[in-house]
Structures are given as C-alpha cells and as structure tokens.
Scaffold this motif. Structure first.
Motif, PDB file in Angstrom:
ATOM      1  N   ASP A  71       0.838  -1.192   0.000  1.00 12.85           N
ATOM      2  CA  ASP A  71       0.000   0.000   0.000  1.00 12.85           C
ATOM      3  C   ASP A  71       0.878   1.249   0.000  1.00 12.85           C
ATOM      4  N   PHE A  72       2.035   1.146  -0.616  1.00 17.32           N
ATOM      5  CA  PHE A  72       2.975   2.250  -0.719  1.00 17.32           C
ATOM      6  C   PHE A  72       3.540   2.240  -2.127  1.00 17.32           C
ATOM      7  N   SER A  73       4.247   3.298  -2.464  1.00 20.22           N
ATOM      8  CA  SER A  73       4.882   3.352  -3.781  1.00 20.22           C
ATOM      9  C   SER A  73       6.375   3.584  -3.626  1.00 20.22           C
ATOM     10  N   VAL A  74       7.134   2.845  -4.402  1.00 23.50           N
ATOM     11  CA  VAL A  74       8.583   2.989  -4.475  1.00 23.50           C
ATOM     12  C   VAL A  74       8.879   3.433  -5.897  1.00 23.50           C
ATOM     13  N   VAL A  75       9.486   4.610  -6.049  1.00 24.51           N
ATOM     14  CA  VAL A  75       9.702   5.196  -7.362  1.00 24.51           C
ATOM     15  C   VAL A  75      11.172   5.093  -7.726  1.00 24.51           C
ATOM     16  N   LEU A  76      11.458   4.464  -8.867  1.00 26.39           N
ATOM     17  CA  LEU A  76      12.814   4.390  -9.407  1.00 26.39           C
ATOM     18  C   LEU A  76      13.030   5.598 -10.297  1.00 26.39           C
ATOM     19  N   HIS A  77      14.101   6.362 -10.046  1.00 29.13           N
ATOM     20  CA  HIS A  77      14.380   7.569 -10.818  1.00 29.13           C
ATOM     21  C   HIS A  77      15.407   7.292 -11.902  1.00 29.13           C
ATOM     22  N   ARG A  78      15.223   7.944 -13.037  1.00 32.62           N
ATOM     23  CA  ARG A  78      16.210   7.896 -14.119  1.00 32.62           C
ATOM     24  C   ARG A  78      17.298   8.908 -13.767  1.00 32.62           C
ATOM     25  N   THR A  79      18.474   8.414 -13.409  1.00 30.29           N
ATOM     26  CA  THR A  79      19.566   9.283 -12.965  1.00 30.29           C
ATOM     27  C   THR A  79      20.785   9.044 -13.850  1.00 30.29           C
ATOM     28  N   PRO A  80      20.968   9.859 -14.885  1.00 29.77           N
ATOM     29  CA  PRO A  80      22.113   9.651 -15.766  1.00 29.77           C
ATOM     30  C   PRO A  80      23.458   9.948 -15.093  1.00 29.77           C
ATOM     31  N   GLY A  81      23.449  10.699 -13.982  1.00 30.24           N
ATOM     32  CA  GLY A  81      24.699  11.035 -13.301  1.00 30.24           C
ATOM     33  C   GLY A  81      25.258   9.905 -12.445  1.00 30.24           C
ATOM     34  N   LEU A  82      24.442   8.937 -12.092  1.00 32.52           N
ATOM     35  CA  LEU A  82      24.895   7.824 -11.252  1.00 32.52           C
ATOM     36  C   LEU A  82      25.466   6.708 -12.122  1.00 32.52           C
ATOM     37  N   PRO A  83      26.433   5.958 -11.593  1.00 33.61           N
ATOM     38  CA  PRO A  83      26.932   4.806 -12.349  1.00 33.61           C
ATOM     39  C   PRO A  83      25.864   3.725 -12.493  1.00 33.61           C
ATOM     40  N   ALA A  84      26.112   2.762 -13.386  1.00 34.95           N
ATOM     41  CA  ALA A  84      25.123   1.720 -13.694  1.00 34.95           C
ATOM     42  C   ALA A  84      24.882   0.792 -12.507  1.00 34.95           C
ATOM     43  N   HIS A  85      25.798   0.720 -11.553  1.00 31.08           N
ATOM     44  CA  HIS A  85      25.629  -0.150 -10.387  1.00 31.08           C
ATOM     45  C   HIS A  85      24.798   0.504  -9.289  1.00 31.08           C
ATOM     46  N   ASN A  86      24.402   1.781  -9.465  1.00 28.58           N
ATOM     47  CA  ASN A  86      23.616   2.487  -8.456  1.00 28.58           C
ATOM     48  C   ASN A  86      22.233   2.807  -9.009  1.00 28.58           C
ATOM     49  N   ALA A  87      21.245   2.818  -8.126  1.00 29.66           N
ATOM     50  CA  ALA A  87      19.882   3.185  -8.486  1.00 29.66           C
ATOM     51  C   ALA A  87      19.308   4.054  -7.370  1.00 29.66           C
ATOM     52  N   LYS A  88      18.530   5.064  -7.764  1.00 26.06           N
ATOM     53  CA  LYS A  88      17.949   5.989  -6.794  1.00 26.06           C
ATOM     54  C   LYS A  88      16.439   5.769  -6.731  1.00 26.06           C
ATOM     55  N   PHE A  89      15.913   5.713  -5.504  1.00 25.59           N
ATOM     56  CA  PHE A  89      14.497   5.482  -5.257  1.00 25.59           C
ATOM     57  C   PHE A  89      13.946   6.568  -4.351  1.00 25.59           C
ATOM     58  N   THR A  90      12.676   6.893  -4.540  1.00 27.30           N
ATOM     59  CA  THR A  90      11.930   7.694  -3.576  1.00 27.30           C
ATOM     60  C   THR A  90      10.990   6.734  -2.867  1.00 27.30           C
ATOM     61  N   VAL A  91      11.052   6.727  -1.547  1.00 25.74           N
ATOM     62  CA  VAL A  91      10.299   5.761  -0.744  1.00 25.74           C
ATOM     63  C   VAL A  91       9.489   6.511   0.307  1.00 25.74           C
ATOM     64  N   PRO A  92       8.536   5.832   0.959  1.00 23.96           N
ATOM     65  CA  PRO A  92       7.802   6.487   2.063  1.00 23.96           C
ATOM     66  C   PRO A  92       8.738   6.827   3.221  1.00 23.96           C
ATOM     67  N   LEU A  93       8.330   7.792   4.032  1.00 24.70           N
ATOM     68  CA  LEU A  93       9.173   8.237   5.141  1.00 24.70           C
ATOM     69  C   LEU A  93       9.434   7.137   6.168  1.00 24.70           C
ATOM     70  N   TRP A  94       8.508   6.207   6.326  1.00 22.95           N
ATOM     71  CA  TRP A  94       8.667   5.160   7.338  1.00 22.95           C
ATOM     72  C   TRP A  94       9.516   3.994   6.835  1.00 22.95           C
ATOM     73  N   PHE A  95       9.927   4.003   5.592  1.00 25.81           N
ATOM     74  CA  PHE A  95      10.712   2.908   5.008  1.00 25.81           C
ATOM     75  C   PHE A  95      12.113   2.893   5.589  1.00 25.81           C
ATOM     76  N   SER A  96      12.603   1.719   5.940  1.00 27.35           N
ATOM     77  CA  SER A  96      13.985   1.588   6.402  1.00 27.35           C
ATOM     78  C   SER A  96      14.827   0.960   5.291  1.00 27.35           C
ATOM     79  N   LYS A  97      16.130   0.929   5.503  1.00 26.80           N
ATOM     80  CA  LYS A  97      17.029   0.319   4.522  1.00 26.80           C
ATOM     81  C   LYS A  97      16.723  -1.173   4.354  1.00 26.80           C
ATOM     82  N   LEU A  98      16.408  -1.822   5.470  1.00 25.97           N
ATOM     83  CA  LEU A  98      16.096  -3.248   5.405  1.00 25.97           C
ATOM     84  C   LEU A  98      14.778  -3.501   4.665  1.00 25.97           C
TER      85      LEU A  98
END
Length: 181
Positions: A21-48
């Motif tokens: 019941d949440f959304s995890v958004v993957l961003h298109r980030t041309p500045g990051l290397p191919a091994h990294n990905a950037k996400f926008t997550v809910p505030l209560w989300f932890s790394k685990l």
C-alpha cells in the motif's frame, strides 16, 4: 517462505509483503553509475525494508543502501486550500530518497522512437478534453466563455435578423398554448 530464506544471502526479515500500500519510485539518474539506483520511498521505510522489497518483488540483490530525508521548500499558503492565504507559510511533507548499490548493473532501455503502439495521440486528446471539462467544474466554471457556442449563436442571430432563416420554437408547446390551460 522457508525456501526464500534458504536462498537469500542475508537474514530474511519476518515482514511478509503481499500487496503493498505504498509506492517505491525508481528515478532515471544519468549522473549515477550503472551499479547504483535511486528510489523515492515512504518516510517510514527503512534500509532493510527496501532491501527485502527489491529482493522479494524483483529478485534484485543489493550490496549497500544510503538514505537521506530531503525537506521541501517553504511555500506561501496551503496548496490543499483553494483560497489564497497570504502571510501563511506551509512546508510540504519531506521526501525520503535511497540510493542502492546493485550487485549487477542496471541500464535503462532506450526510449522508443515510434509511440504508435501506445496510442500517444489519443492520450493527449483525452488529457486535453479532461482539462477542458476540469476547468468547467471549478468553482468559477460557469463563468468560462464557450467561444464556439458564442460564434454559432452570433451567426444564427445574424441570419434571423437578415431574414435568411425563419425562427421556429424548439418545443411543440408554445407560450400561448401554455397560457390557455
């Protein structure tokens, strides 16, 4: 769950995920290397939580996670309130971003040249029509002038005044028949 725990390279959490019941958004980030990905997550989300979500939903293994909370700029007035509110300041809710280091590189697919398979013109037409009807539904929607209707009425009035067209009532009942009752 026991089979996933035997395969996972880390200790699997006990939080089961069925329909999020949440959304995890993957961003298109041309500045990051191919091994990294950037996400926008809910505030209560932890790394685990993000690690478990990516592993169980997409079978993607990650090596590390960096997270930060970004505060939004202060704006004048409340965006939810339709009336302007001068000298009232509001800070929108903060956004939480996470950058993960992937085990395997992820490369975005090329953007298609031909959008005919997705009916792009129909989508644009429907968005324009929805915008037009949305303007009519606003509080001042009845004050919006319909230029097409205005032109057609002007042409009809001109034809009636010049005698090219004869006036006919739109209903079968006329005013005289209504008064005789």
């Amino acid at each position: 769950m026991a089979t996933a725990a035997a395969i996972a390279p880390f200790r699997v959490g006990l939080k089961e995920l069925y329909l999020p019941d949440f959304s995890v958004v993957l961003h298109r980030t041309p500045g990051l290397p191919a091994h990294n990905a950037k996400f926008t997550v809910p505030l209560w989300f932890s790394k685990l939580d993000l690690r478990d979500y990516l592993y169980h939903a997409y079978n993607v293994r990650i090596l590390s996670v960096r997270s930060y909370v970004k505060q939004q700029r202060i704006i004048e007035g409340d965006p939810k309130n339709p009336r302007p509110q001068p000298n009232r300041w509001h800070r929108p809710r903060a956004l939480k971003h996470m950058i993960v280091e992937l085990e395997q590189p992820f490369v975005w697919p090329e953007e298609p040249e031909d959008y005919s398979a997705w009916n792009r013109e129909e989508v644009k037409d429907s968005e324009a029509e929805q915008k037009k009807y949305g303007e009519l539904m606003q509080p001042m929607g009845d004050a919006v002038v319909n230029e097409e209707r205005r032109k057609s009425m002007r042409e009809q009035a001109k034809a009636l005044l010049e005698g090219r067209q004869k006036w006919k009532p739109t209903t079968s009942r006329s005013v005289g028949s209504m008064l005789s009752r």
